[in-house]
Design a protein around this motif. Sequence first.
Motif: not given
Length: 308
Positions: A12-19, A241-242, A287-290, A296-301
Amino acid sequence: MYKYILRRLIQMVPVLLGATFIIFAMVFALPGDPTAGMCGDRPCSPAFVAQFRTEHNLNDPLPTRYAKYMVNLSHGDLGTNFRGVKVAEDLKQRYPTTAKLAAMAIVFETVIGLIAGVLAGIRKGKFIDNLVLVSTLLVIAIPVFVIGATMQYYLGVKWKLFPVTVSSGATFYELLMPAFVLGSASIAYAARLTRTNLVENLRADYLRTAVAKGLTRRRAIGVHALRNSLIPVVTYVGADFGGLLGGAIVTERIFNIQGVGGYTFTSLHNRDGVAVVGTVTILVLVFLLANLLVDLLYGVLDPRISHD
């Protein structure tokens, strides 16, 4: 699992920096004088303009300004807007309202969209299927400001079922109509996405095998087909959501909601780059946290999906 989460957080760090850099560069490249209108009808004095530009680092090169902004951001400081108010304080007052509005829109999107999609999927080609397809296509084709103004007139002004505008308290009842308007297009997309995936899974070999082995069709659809069909829907809802948080500008202005959308619009209009960048930075983080939560929900479904 923990290694996967840590790896995603690092990504997420480079994505946040770039955005943030792209938004920072685009916002401060907008034409216009941020001091316009600050001194009333008269133009601001050269001394005031010089002091203003020095305080907000507007005389520095873009990379230098961005580096200073990120240093402050690393300490939790989103900066001070051009009116001398901390951006974090403004967002602290407005974010709860927008978050409540977006959460209610997500509930509408998930509940109504899933129910409509499931009914259309299990009754493919029937009346309910055609009704869902036509109605969702109609909702998608109509701009959100038209839907908002129409519902505001009929449900608020004419029939007086809901408040026309939202007060500063932004109660649950006041936000019902704006939340539905905000999530209207998403409801339509979620319904069509659920319907398409469910129809595809109902034709799958594993479902016919489950029914042949004695599993009731209702349980086969509810446990197996629907569960597999929800994976693309969860992806869409998580990403949406984001988008709802950042895309509430039109809805908030229609219903006079004092939220992040109106704050962003006003900041853009006033060429207040610090406020815009601070707001977008928080939206990028959400948005990144969502998206991490969706993964993580993929593994539940689907137990076959592993994050080890």
